[in-house]
Scaffold this active site. Structure first.
Site, PDB file in Angstrom:
ATOM      1  N   ASP A  56      33.538  64.969  16.057  1.00 47.87           N
ATOM      2  CA  ASP A  56      32.161  65.142  15.630  1.00 47.87           C
ATOM      3  C   ASP A  56      31.807  64.015  14.665  1.00 47.87           C
ATOM      4  O   ASP A  56      32.649  63.194  14.309  1.00 47.87           O
ATOM      5  CB  ASP A  56      31.959  66.518  15.002  1.00 47.87           C
ATOM      6  CG  ASP A  56      32.882  66.770  13.821  1.00 47.87           C
ATOM      7  OD1 ASP A  56      33.429  65.793  13.272  1.00 47.87           O
ATOM      8  OD2 ASP A  56      33.055  67.935  13.441  1.00 47.87           O
ATOM      9  N   SER A  57      30.563  63.992  14.214  1.00 48.30           N
ATOM     10  CA  SER A  57      30.115  62.875  13.382  1.00 48.30           C
ATOM     11  C   SER A  57      30.400  63.086  11.903  1.00 48.30           C
ATOM     12  O   SER A  57      30.284  62.153  11.108  1.00 48.30           O
ATOM     13  CB  SER A  57      28.608  62.681  13.554  1.00 48.30           C
ATOM     14  OG  SER A  57      27.916  63.794  12.994  1.00 48.30           O
ATOM     15  N   PHE A 112      27.736  67.902  10.276  1.00 48.90           N
ATOM     16  CA  PHE A 112      27.700  69.346  10.042  1.00 48.90           C
ATOM     17  C   PHE A 112      28.442  69.709   8.758  1.00 48.90           C
ATOM     18  O   PHE A 112      27.977  70.542   7.972  1.00 48.90           O
ATOM     19  CB  PHE A 112      28.301  70.099  11.230  1.00 48.90           C
ATOM     20  CG  PHE A 112      28.291  71.594  11.043  1.00 48.90           C
ATOM     21  CD1 PHE A 112      27.137  72.326  11.261  1.00 48.90           C
ATOM     22  CD2 PHE A 112      29.437  72.264  10.631  1.00 48.90           C
ATOM     23  CE1 PHE A 112      27.115  73.704  11.072  1.00 48.90           C
ATOM     24  CE2 PHE A 112      29.428  73.645  10.445  1.00 48.90           C
ATOM     25  CZ  PHE A 112      28.264  74.362  10.672  1.00 48.90           C
ATOM     26  N   ASP A 162      23.726  63.326  12.965  1.00 44.21           N
ATOM     27  CA  ASP A 162      22.435  64.003  13.009  1.00 44.21           C
ATOM     28  C   ASP A 162      22.271  64.836  11.746  1.00 44.21           C
ATOM     29  O   ASP A 162      23.234  65.126  11.045  1.00 44.21           O
ATOM     30  CB  ASP A 162      22.336  64.909  14.240  1.00 44.21           C
ATOM     31  CG  ASP A 162      23.358  66.043  14.216  1.00 44.21           C
ATOM     32  OD1 ASP A 162      24.473  65.824  13.700  1.00 44.21           O
ATOM     33  OD2 ASP A 162      23.065  67.140  14.708  1.00 44.21           O
ATOM     34  N   GLY A 191      22.552  72.752  16.351  1.00 44.76           N
ATOM     35  CA  GLY A 191      21.685  73.666  15.638  1.00 44.76           C
ATOM     36  C   GLY A 191      21.665  75.066  16.196  1.00 44.76           C
ATOM     37  O   GLY A 191      20.733  75.837  15.927  1.00 44.76           O
ATOM     38  N   ASP A 227      33.151  74.023  22.029  1.00 44.30           N
ATOM     39  CA  ASP A 227      34.236  74.003  21.049  1.00 44.30           C
ATOM     40  C   ASP A 227      33.945  75.049  19.998  1.00 44.30           C
ATOM     41  O   ASP A 227      32.790  75.431  19.794  1.00 44.30           O
ATOM     42  CB  ASP A 227      34.351  72.631  20.370  1.00 44.30           C
ATOM     43  CG  ASP A 227      33.343  72.494  19.239  1.00 44.30           C
ATOM     44  OD1 ASP A 227      33.727  72.670  18.075  1.00 44.30           O
ATOM     45  OD2 ASP A 227      32.148  72.240  19.518  1.00 44.30           O
ATOM     46  N   CYS A 286      47.868  89.570  30.228  1.00 48.96           N
ATOM     47  CA  CYS A 286      47.966  88.164  29.830  1.00 48.96           C
ATOM     48  C   CYS A 286      49.368  87.632  30.092  1.00 48.96           C
ATOM     49  O   CYS A 286      50.366  88.312  29.826  1.00 48.96           O
ATOM     50  CB  CYS A 286      47.611  88.027  28.343  1.00 48.96           C
ATOM     51  SG  CYS A 286      47.750  86.339  27.700  1.00 48.96           S
ATOM     52  N   CYS A 340      50.531  84.743  28.639  1.00 49.75           N
ATOM     53  CA  CYS A 340      50.854  83.707  27.658  1.00 49.75           C
ATOM     54  C   CYS A 340      52.220  83.946  27.032  1.00 49.75           C
ATOM     55  O   CYS A 340      52.816  85.024  27.157  1.00 49.75           O
ATOM     56  CB  CYS A 340      49.778  83.637  26.570  1.00 49.75           C
ATOM     57  SG  CYS A 340      49.927  84.855  25.243  1.00 49.75           S
ATOM     58  N   CYS A 357      52.484  87.080  24.759  1.00 49.28           N
ATOM     59  CA  CYS A 357      52.467  88.363  25.459  1.00 49.28           C
ATOM     60  C   CYS A 357      53.717  88.577  26.312  1.00 49.28           C
ATOM     61  O   CYS A 357      54.133  89.717  26.523  1.00 49.28           O
ATOM     62  CB  CYS A 357      51.208  88.461  26.324  1.00 49.28           C
ATOM     63  SG  CYS A 357      49.693  88.631  25.344  1.00 49.28           S
ATOM     64  N   HIS A 367      47.875  83.074  21.576  1.00 45.14           N
ATOM     65  CA  HIS A 367      47.254  84.003  22.515  1.00 45.14           C
ATOM     66  C   HIS A 367      45.751  83.787  22.639  1.00 45.14           C
ATOM     67  O   HIS A 367      45.204  83.754  23.753  1.00 45.14           O
ATOM     68  CB  HIS A 367      47.528  85.451  22.089  1.00 45.14           C
ATOM     69  CG  HIS A 367      46.711  86.436  22.863  1.00 45.14           C
ATOM     70  ND1 HIS A 367      47.024  86.822  24.151  1.00 45.14           N
ATOM     71  CD2 HIS A 367      45.534  87.048  22.556  1.00 45.14           C
ATOM     72  CE1 HIS A 367      46.092  87.650  24.595  1.00 45.14           C
ATOM     73  NE2 HIS A 367      45.187  87.801  23.645  1.00 45.14           N
TER      74      HIS A 367
END
Length: 380
Positions: free
Chosen positions: A95-96, A99, A149, A219, A269, A307, A309, A312, A338
């Site tokens: 990201d820039s 935020f 931004d 936003g 994300d 699941c 994974c 699990c 998980h």
């Protein structure tokens, strides 16, 4: 000029605006829609890069603001860039930093030149301009970079937002001009405008005219309702080119991922899966599960019986609860593993549902599992 980021549309779902696509970066090609785990400080919390690859992560996000403060972008550049520094040979998006400046920094001041603020770490006065943000990201070396931004609140006044998006457009143009490495790093523009359709249209028109490598919608997921977010997506996504990736920033709940995909979003994300994992909250095929609750003290089943994974397959709710109760970091590792697996697997199911034109059926199934309001859906 050869472009760093290429998007290919494979298929559009018959009943919705969902797109199955493919993004090619200098560090690999992956199918979309995709969820990107967040590695804020060049690490997805508690996770090894090899584990992320095993569960199917093909691009992760790192945070420009935090890496600028520590260890500093010159050091990362000296190491050979983020890919070398963190031993990750697939896609990276940064990201820039905007935020974080607007949400974490103390006593900030916005001018046409950029943002002056005090670091949340030590109070040091710092300055971030569109050019500075791009130079930091050039040094970090991700495949995809974000323009600087302004990140105003969703419910900010119309007059303020109108001035804000105009400044964001000017900053985007300056950042694009400052970009040193377009053949190896793609730069995305960020569409702002709160909940106002005409401001979103103006912001999108400005940015699309600059021909960025991709476009994100900013936003949102900042306190507005789910129906308000979906409404903004309904009128904003169609403003973005079909030939470029579309990225919805900061979204990671199952319902918002599905509703975003239905409206044509390709990339997401969020810190949510690892953040709630640290408190023992797990995303499962049976809905939300808080494994720290006392009722799981003698439960010797997996976090999610559906699941596959690592957590699990190998560990029980009772054991993971015990680890969290005694502050053993392995417990956080297992819940984080998980949750990330759950979201990446959900995206796999979404891509398959687009292939089969059955995305609304998958949405209904997941919404029933979580008890989400089925009415907050666009009629297709």
């Amino acid at each position: 000029m050869e472009q760093a980021i290429k998007y290919r549309l494979i298929k559009k779902e018959k009943h919705t605006g969902a797109r199955l696509g493919e993004i090619t970066t200098p560090h690999g090609t992956f199918e979309t829609p995709i969820f990107m785990p967040v590695g804020t400080q060049a690490s997805v919390k508690t996770m090894a890069p090899e584990e992320l690859k095993t569960m199917g992560a093909s691009i992760i996000l790192a945070n420009t603001y935090h890496l600028w403060l520590r260890p500093g972008s010159p050091l990362v550049k000296e190491a050979g860039g983020l890919h070398q520094f963190m031993n990750w040979d697939q896609g990276i998006l940064t990201d820039s930093g905007g935020f974080q400046v607007f949400s974490l920094a103390k006593r900030r001041g916005i001018s046409e030149e950029g943002v002056t603020f005090k670091s949340h770490l030590d109070g040091q006065t710092m300055f971030l301009s569109p050019e500075k943000a791009i130079h930091i990201e050039n040094d970090l070396g991700p495949d995809i970079m974000m323009s600087l931004d302004e990140c105003p609140p969703f419910y900010e006044s119309y007059d303020y937002l109108k001035k804000s998006i105009a400044r964001t457009s000017r900053w985007a143009e300056r950042g694009l001009a400052a970009h040193r490495n377009p053949q190896r790093q793609g730069l995305f523009g960020i569409v702002q405008g709160g909940g106002y359709q005409d401001l979103r249209q103006e912001s999108a028109r400005d940015l699309v005219g600059m021909d960025f490598a991709g476009y994100s919608i900013g936003g949102l997921s900042v306190g507005e309702s789910k129906s308000e977010m979906n409404h903004v997506l309904d009128f904003t996504v169609p403003l973005l080119p079909e030939t470029k990736p579309r990225y919805l920033m900061g979204v990671g709940t199952a319902d918002s991922l599905l509703d975003g995909v239905i409206r044509g979003i390709d990339m997401f994300d969020c810190v949510l899966p690892t953040r709630i994992a640290r408190n023992g909250t797990c995303m499962t095929s049976q809905g939300r599960l808080v494994v720290k609750n006392a009722k799981y003290a003698h439960d010797f089943g997996p976090l999610d019986p559906n699941c596959g994974c690592y957590a699990c397959r190998n560990y029980t709710r009772a054991y993971i609860r015990h680890l969290l109760q005694v502050n053993e970091t392995f417990g956080i590792h297992l819940t984080s593993y998980h949750n990330l697996y759950y979201l990446l697997d959900l995206m796999r199911q979404i891509r398959q549902a687009i292939r089969e034109d059955s995305l609304l059926d998958l949405r209904a199934q997941v919404f029933e599992q979580y008890g989400f309001d089925q009415k907050d859906a666009k009629n297709f």
